[in-house]
Design a protein around this motif. Structure first.
Motif, PDB file in Angstrom:
ATOM      1  N   HIS A 119      40.860  33.314  47.908  1.00 17.15           N
ATOM      2  CA  HIS A 119      39.554  33.102  46.845  1.00 17.15           C
ATOM      3  C   HIS A 119      40.623  31.691  45.637  1.00 17.15           C
ATOM      4  CE1 HIS A 119      35.990  35.144  46.930  1.00 17.15           C
ATOM      5  NE2 HIS A 119      36.677  36.021  48.010  1.00 17.15           N
ATOM      6  N   HIS A 120      41.797  31.904  45.677  1.00 17.32           N
ATOM      7  CA  HIS A 120      42.711  30.828  44.696  1.00 17.32           C
ATOM      8  C   HIS A 120      42.362  31.830  43.430  1.00 17.32           C
ATOM      9  CE1 HIS A 120      42.608  27.620  48.396  1.00 17.32           C
ATOM     10  NE2 HIS A 120      42.754  28.921  48.581  1.00 17.32           N
ATOM     11  N   LEU A 121      42.521  32.517  42.934  1.00 17.09           N
ATOM     12  CA  LEU A 121      42.111  33.236  42.098  1.00 17.09           C
ATOM     13  C   LEU A 121      43.673  34.023  41.493  1.00 17.09           C
ATOM     14  CD1 LEU A 121      38.387  34.767  42.029  1.00 17.09           C
ATOM     15  CD2 LEU A 121      39.376  32.061  40.859  1.00 17.09           C
ATOM     16  N   ALA A 122      43.755  34.215  40.190  1.00 15.13           N
ATOM     17  CA  ALA A 122      44.657  34.902  39.585  1.00 15.13           C
ATOM     18  C   ALA A 122      44.020  36.755  39.963  1.00 15.13           C
ATOM     19  CB  ALA A 122      44.805  34.439  37.919  1.00 15.13           C
ATOM     20  N   PRO A 123      45.504  37.372  40.091  1.00 15.38           N
ATOM     21  CA  PRO A 123      44.923  38.490  39.872  1.00 15.38           C
ATOM     22  C   PRO A 123      44.956  39.545  39.122  1.00 15.38           C
ATOM     23  CG  PRO A 123      47.133  38.794  40.549  1.00 15.38           C
ATOM     24  CD  PRO A 123      46.434  36.994  40.629  1.00 15.38           C
ATOM     25  N   PRO A 124      43.820  40.728  39.085  1.00 12.70           N
ATOM     26  CA  PRO A 124      45.151  41.660  37.861  1.00 12.70           C
ATOM     27  C   PRO A 124      46.260  42.072  37.872  1.00 12.70           C
ATOM     28  CG  PRO A 124      43.217  42.685  39.097  1.00 12.70           C
ATOM     29  CD  PRO A 124      43.839  41.671  39.777  1.00 12.70           C
ATOM     30  N   LYS A 125      46.783  41.895  36.556  1.00 11.77           N
ATOM     31  CA  LYS A 125      47.969  41.940  35.974  1.00 11.77           C
ATOM     32  C   LYS A 125      49.120  43.326  36.380  1.00 11.77           C
ATOM     33  CE  LYS A 125      48.846  39.128  31.663  1.00 11.77           C
ATOM     34  NZ  LYS A 125      49.367  39.631  30.270  1.00 11.77           N
ATOM     35  N   ALA A 126      48.103  44.271  37.478  1.00 11.96           N
ATOM     36  CA  ALA A 126      48.932  45.687  37.469  1.00 11.96           C
ATOM     37  C   ALA A 126      47.651  46.132  38.329  1.00 11.96           C
ATOM     38  CB  ALA A 126      48.944  46.359  35.903  1.00 11.96           C
ATOM     39  N   THR A 127      48.053  47.366  39.181  1.00 13.94           N
ATOM     40  CA  THR A 127      47.210  47.552  39.613  1.00 13.94           C
ATOM     41  C   THR A 127      47.959  49.099  39.919  1.00 13.94           C
ATOM     42  OG1 THR A 127      48.490  47.293  42.425  1.00 13.94           O
ATOM     43  CG2 THR A 127      47.170  45.475  42.184  1.00 13.94           C
ATOM     44  N   PHE A 128      47.003  50.419  40.459  1.00 10.22           N
ATOM     45  CA  PHE A 128      47.333  51.494  40.159  1.00 10.22           C
ATOM     46  C   PHE A 128      48.219  52.158  40.879  1.00 10.22           C
ATOM     47  CE2 PHE A 128      46.695  55.617  41.819  1.00 10.22           C
ATOM     48  CZ  PHE A 128      46.668  56.925  40.949  1.00 10.22           C
ATOM     49  N   THR A 129      49.299  53.384  39.983  1.00 14.56           N
ATOM     50  CA  THR A 129      50.679  53.933  41.173  1.00 14.56           C
ATOM     51  C   THR A 129      50.361  55.142  40.227  1.00 14.56           C
ATOM     52  OG1 THR A 129      52.252  53.154  39.404  1.00 14.56           O
ATOM     53  CG2 THR A 129      51.968  51.734  40.831  1.00 14.56           C
ATOM     54  N   PRO A 184      32.058  29.704  37.907  1.00 15.47           N
ATOM     55  CA  PRO A 184      29.963  29.926  37.947  1.00 15.47           C
ATOM     56  C   PRO A 184      29.695  29.972  39.231  1.00 15.47           C
ATOM     57  CG  PRO A 184      30.334  27.430  37.659  1.00 15.47           C
ATOM     58  CD  PRO A 184      31.468  28.318  37.878  1.00 15.47           C
ATOM     59  N   SER A 185      30.231  29.638  40.208  1.00 13.39           N
ATOM     60  CA  SER A 185      29.830  30.121  41.983  1.00 13.39           C
ATOM     61  C   SER A 185      29.668  31.658  41.918  1.00 13.39           C
ATOM     62  CB  SER A 185      30.440  29.846  42.871  1.00 13.39           C
ATOM     63  OG  SER A 185      32.142  30.069  42.210  1.00 13.39           O
ATOM     64  N   TYR A 186      30.332  32.593  41.079  1.00 15.36           N
ATOM     65  CA  TYR A 186      30.709  33.879  41.439  1.00 15.36           C
ATOM     66  C   TYR A 186      29.480  34.482  40.505  1.00 15.36           C
ATOM     67  CZ  TYR A 186      34.971  33.097  43.563  1.00 15.36           C
ATOM     68  OH  TYR A 186      36.345  32.397  44.234  1.00 15.36           O
ATOM     69  N   ILE A 187      29.113  35.735  41.004  1.00 18.40           N
ATOM     70  CA  ILE A 187      28.361  37.023  40.665  1.00 18.40           C
ATOM     71  C   ILE A 187      29.107  37.798  40.234  1.00 18.40           C
ATOM     72  CG2 ILE A 187      26.142  37.878  40.754  1.00 18.40           C
ATOM     73  CD1 ILE A 187      25.162  35.885  42.411  1.00 18.40           C
ATOM     74  N   TYR A 194      36.649  52.583  44.545  1.00 18.75           N
ATOM     75  CA  TYR A 194      38.029  52.571  46.031  1.00 18.75           C
ATOM     76  C   TYR A 194      39.035  51.695  45.171  1.00 18.75           C
ATOM     77  CZ  TYR A 194      35.066  56.494  47.678  1.00 18.75           C
ATOM     78  OH  TYR A 194      33.781  56.933  47.678  1.00 18.75           O
ATOM     79  N   VAL A 195      38.133  50.340  45.229  1.00 16.47           N
ATOM     80  CA  VAL A 195      39.029  49.397  44.476  1.00 16.47           C
ATOM     81  C   VAL A 195      38.627  49.199  43.293  1.00 16.47           C
ATOM     82  CG1 VAL A 195      38.816  46.745  45.141  1.00 16.47           C
ATOM     83  CG2 VAL A 195      39.015  48.328  46.799  1.00 16.47           C
ATOM     84  N   GLU A 196      39.232  49.540  42.425  1.00 21.52           N
ATOM     85  CA  GLU A 196      38.635  49.966  41.200  1.00 21.52           C
ATOM     86  C   GLU A 196      38.600  48.307  40.656  1.00 21.52           C
ATOM     87  OE1 GLU A 196      41.167  52.956  40.369  1.00 21.52           O
ATOM     88  OE2 GLU A 196      39.779  54.749  40.779  1.00 21.52           O
ATOM     89  N   GLU A 197      37.654  47.818  40.946  1.00 22.01           N
ATOM     90  CA  GLU A 197      37.804  46.092  40.015  1.00 22.01           C
ATOM     91  C   GLU A 197      35.655  46.437  40.341  1.00 22.01           C
ATOM     92  OE1 GLU A 197      40.099  45.040  38.730  1.00 22.01           O
ATOM     93  OE2 GLU A 197      41.781  45.970  39.385  1.00 22.01           O
ATOM     94  N   ARG A 198      35.830  45.169  39.551  1.00 24.73           N
ATOM     95  CA  ARG A 198      34.444  44.399  39.745  1.00 24.73           C
ATOM     96  C   ARG A 198      33.935  43.556  41.071  1.00 24.73           C
ATOM     97  NH1 ARG A 198      32.094  42.122  34.347  1.00 24.73           N
ATOM     98  NH2 ARG A 198      34.227  41.366  34.546  1.00 24.73           N
ATOM     99  N   SER A 199      32.982  44.321  41.563  1.00 23.98           N
ATOM    100  CA  SER A 199      32.627  42.845  43.177  1.00 23.98           C
ATOM    101  C   SER A 199      32.503  41.541  42.862  1.00 23.98           C
ATOM    102  CB  SER A 199      31.463  43.790  43.533  1.00 23.98           C
ATOM    103  OG  SER A 199      30.479  43.348  43.156  1.00 23.98           O
ATOM    104  N   ARG A 200      32.693  41.212  43.758  1.00 21.77           N
ATOM    105  CA  ARG A 200      32.889  39.414  43.689  1.00 21.77           C
ATOM    106  C   ARG A 200      31.098  38.678  44.549  1.00 21.77           C
ATOM    107  NH1 ARG A 200      35.906  35.921  40.751  1.00 21.77           N
ATOM    108  NH2 ARG A 200      36.502  37.788  39.617  1.00 21.77           N
ATOM    109  N   GLY A 250      26.461  35.234  49.348  1.00 19.84           N
ATOM    110  CA  GLY A 250      27.475  36.176  50.071  1.00 19.84           C
ATOM    111  C   GLY A 250      28.015  37.089  49.243  1.00 19.84           C
ATOM    112  N   LEU A 251      27.106  38.671  49.787  1.00 19.74           N
ATOM    113  CA  LEU A 251      27.641  40.041  49.414  1.00 19.74           C
ATOM    114  C   LEU A 251      28.207  40.409  49.287  1.00 19.74           C
ATOM    115  CD1 LEU A 251      23.964  38.985  49.142  1.00 19.74           C
ATOM    116  CD2 LEU A 251      24.012  41.994  49.787  1.00 19.74           C
ATOM    117  N   ASP A 252      29.569  40.748  48.770  1.00 18.77           N
ATOM    118  CA  ASP A 252      30.700  41.369  48.279  1.00 18.77           C
ATOM    119  C   ASP A 252      30.105  43.020  48.594  1.00 18.77           C
ATOM    120  OD1 ASP A 252      32.424  42.985  47.877  1.00 18.77           O
ATOM    121  OD2 ASP A 252      33.467  42.313  45.885  1.00 18.77           O
ATOM    122  N   ALA A 253      30.285  43.485  50.129  1.00 15.04           N
ATOM    123  CA  ALA A 253      29.440  44.565  50.196  1.00 15.04           C
ATOM    124  C   ALA A 253      30.778  45.968  50.747  1.00 15.04           C
ATOM    125  CB  ALA A 253      29.188  44.160  51.621  1.00 15.04           C
TER     126      ALA A 253
END
Length: 743
Positions: A299-309, A343-346, A354-360, A374-377
């Protein structure tokens, strides 16, 4: 370059190159994405996209130059672009750590009155792999009067244990590039599993965890910073290796991408194992790592700064919006923090379980008359849920708003990770989940009996997670029905034809929802008629012939409700490469001669003589408007006001270039057979089978659909045979809207 032997460069090689060269040291790229159109209502629409490269760290900000090249059609050779010369786009750093940096270039260009080719070049680019080319890349944009020509694919990788050489690697991308050279694709849609990360548990950092035999100990195993860093390195290197693998890498730089993800982008079955197991630290951890690189690469987007550990357990919590960062993960690391959401994202309202981020989810316009959703399923998926109810509301509120604002839109292409109009396999689910399996599971846990039957994660039958993924699984029955009803209401309200894309199942098929024939409604007036184009896999090996034949035997006429039926279209009139010389067969280079041999070797049968509904052979799909009116460079009139074009009929059909209203389906007929004019002759003899000809069968607002199916996996050039059908536009009409209870 011999792409099959390519491996990601190690840190020593990167450091050495950095010392010896002065240019922009590139590890991977460019990757080209499509985002959306803007300024549509003014009649001067803008095309938006992006380019991504991955470099060694410590580079100065790179630059990209975008330039118009020329018109695609010879008739428009002297047409003048509304922009002259090159446009510079500065690189934006999305992410950087001690090993790599991700740079994004945003592209914005005015769409022309003619189909146009554009060139982009990244200044000072040098590859760490010396055999990679640095020549400029080109891509094609439709005219202001055109809708996009679409290529659709899924399952672009290999399952663990597959003999990659026997399957000629990603050979079908050669066929994609051949088709693109003859008639360019404007966008390629990835339906999930763009990469297979499953080997992380076989020869990657999860191997010691997978080898723990006790399920309780496996669930409680910590996902500490050491394991997170090792998984991070694995996922990054796997992306670099696969996305740098020709011919897939060639397509990545020339055909703009739109992607959703599925389980293999994370790990096989993610989201569909038992809830208590999915919530274990290791699954939470790899879900976060996979999401990081999904955002960056796809998606060419910046990720969250940290993931779970488990070393910093507060880094991710489903109920916490402002998540604290982990100082260990962010040490010597840059992450873009002020990116403006496209604005293309909902975006979903709350994180997944489990993937503790919001759907895209995504909405955009694909040229003049086609919309895409496109549904993020996967982000919100559990064993008993595909998407949250409020996510569906967000999506359908957006769709309703977009179609109300733009009456020129005639189609919605809806992308789902898995098919929705597909044979039921509940009887197989019942067997796998029945008490009869329990003694065998016990023997497996104690003595390893039947080890290949059971997965290494939760101990269930290995196929059960795949069955649970299906919309037709019993636990998704109500959600599936509600989704189809929401689509029907949208279609009826806005007179929008909906065509669904699905992958995952490793074979080709065409499912359809449609009104019960007793209602006597022609397909052109039937808002319930929704084809489901099933295209899978473009790279992974297909299931055994017996599985495809079994699915075909299960191809019953199902009743979604009192007014809606569903079944697969019997489109496969013969095996690819068999029979007379086929319209659409790629036999120009000796791959198939039409009599059942490829390069002199007999082609093995793909299906039984009775199976015309499922095709277990690698494939991809092409979708384009059925009838493209002539659009002179001097004209900006919408296609609806122009006369229908005169097309030369294909060699397989003398069908005139006009749209008609089909006779209503016969209530006593076989719905597995063609039910409207666009489906008549579906298969290799259909005018759409070659993937190049606008058939005219369904008028200026219809769609032609082509399934390009591999002839033989021994052909390293990936030649294909074509199967076609057409989809009519929808005109509900007052006569049908007033039928009260029937609607």
């Amino acid at each position: 370059m011999d792409s099959t032997s390519y491996t990601a460069p190690g840190p020593d090689a990167i450091e050495e190159v950095g010392r010896s060269r002065g240019g922009l040291q590139v590890l991977l790229g460019p990757l080209l994405n499509y985002r959306r159109m803007s300024n549509v209502e003014s009649g001067e629409p803008m095309w938006h996209g992006s380019v991504l490269i991955v470099t060694t760290p410590g580079q100065n900000s790179p630059g990209l130059t975008l330039s118009p090249v020329g018109a695609i059609s010879a008739e428009d050779a002297n047409a003048t672009f509304t922009v002259q010369g090159g446009v510079n786009s500065p690189g934006e750093k999305l992410y950087e750590d001690a090993d790599k940096a991700f740079w994004r270039f945003l592209l914005e260009l005015p769409m022309q009155k003619f189909e146009s080719r554009w060139e982009y070049k990244i200044n000072g680019l040098e590859y760490v792999d010396k055999e990679m080319t640095t020549k400029p890349q080109t891509f094609v944009v439709p005219s202001v009067a055109q809708s996009m020509r679409i290529m659709f694919h899924s399952c672009n990788g290999f399952s663990v244990g597959t003999d990659v050489e026997a399957w000629s690697g990603p050979a079908l991308w050669n066929d994609v590039l051949r088709m693109h050279a003859q008639k360019p694709f404007h966008v390629m849609i990835g339906g999930g599993d763009q990469i297979y990360n499953d080997s992380v548990r076989v020869d990657g950092p999860l191997r010691p965890w997978t080898d723990i035999s006790n399920p309780h100990k496996r669930r409680e195993f910590p996902f500490g910073e050491k394991m997170r860093a090792e998984c991070d390195e694995y996922y990054f290197n796997n992306y670099v290796k696969w996305y740098g693998h020709a011919p897939f890498s060639t397509a990545n730089g020339q055909i703009p991408q739109l992607n959703i993800w599925d389980d293999h982008d994370i790990i096989d079955g993610f989201g569909s194992y038992t809830d208590h197991f999915m919530r274990c630290p290791v699954f939470r951890g790899i879900g976060g790592v996979a999401h990081k690189y999904y955002l960056l690469f796809q998606h060419h987007l910046a990720p969250p700064k940290a993931t779970f550990t488990t070393d910093a357990p507060d880094t991710i919590h489903p109920e916490v919006e402002a998540k604290p960062t982990d100082p260990v993960q962010t040490r010597e690391t840059f992450v873009m923090a002020d990116d403006v959401e496209d604005p293309s994202y909902i975006i979903g309202n709350k994180p997944g379980p489990y993937v503790e981020e919001r759907s895209r989810n995504m909405f955009c316009q694909l040229g003049r008359r086609i919309a895409f959703c496109g549904l993020d399923a996967r982000t919100e998926r559990t064993r008993h849920q595909i998407n949250y109810p409020d996510t569906y509301k967000l999506i359908f509120d957006r769709l309703d708003k977009e179609f109300a604002a733009n009456k020129e839109l005639k189609h919605l292409i809806l992308l789902l990770g898995v098919p929705i109009a597909y044979p039921r396999l509940q009887w197989l689910e019942n067997i796998f989940a029945s008490p009869l399996i329990a003694p065998i599971k016990f023997l497996n846990k104690r003595f390893g009996f039947g080890g290949s039957i059971f997965n290494k994660f939760d101990g269930n039958v290995d196929l059960l997670d795949d069955l649970d993924d299906h919309y037709t699984a019993h636990q998704h029955k109500h959600e599936r029905k509600d989704l189809v009803h929401m689509l029907q209401n949208l279609s009826k309200k806005h007179s929008i034809r909906i065509t669904i894309l699905g992958g995952d199942v490793h074979l080709a098929a065409v499912g359809r929802f449609y009104s019960n024939p007793k209602l006597g409604i022609s397909a052109e007036n039937d808002f319930r008629y929704m084809p489901n184009v099933v295209s899978s896999a473009i790279t992974n090996k297909p299931p055994p012939q017996a599985v495809a034949n079994l699915l075909a035997r299960r191809n019953k006429i199902h009743h979604l409700d009192h007014d809606t039926d569903e079944t697969l279209l019997e489109i496969f009139d013969r095996d690819p490469g068999k029979g007379d010389k086929a319209n659409g067969a790629s036999n120009g280079n000796g791959a198939a001669n039409g009599n059942g041999t490829a390069n002199g070797t007999p082609i093995e049968p793909k299906t039984s003589a009775k199976n015309h509904a499922t095709m277990p052979s690698r494939n991809y799909a092409i979708i384009a408007e059925s009838n493209l009116p002539p659009t002179p460079a001097s004209s900006t009139a919408p296609p609806a006001t122009l006369a229908a074009p005169t097309l030369e009929p294909s060699s397989a059909s003398q069908t005139p270039s006009r749209a008609t209203t089909s006779a209503p389906p016969d209530p006593k007929g076989n719905a597995r057979k063609p039910m409207h004019d666009g489906e008549q002759g579906a298969g290799t003899a259909h005018p759409a089978a070659n993937g190049l000809t606008e058939t005219g069968l369904c008028g200026p607002f219809g769609l032609d659909v082509t399934l390009r199916v591999e002839i033989t996996n021994s052909d390293k050039e990936g030649h294909t045979d074509g199967y076609g059908f057409s989809v009519p536009a929808l005109e509900v009409g007052e006569a049908y809207a007033d039928q009260g209870s029937k609607w």
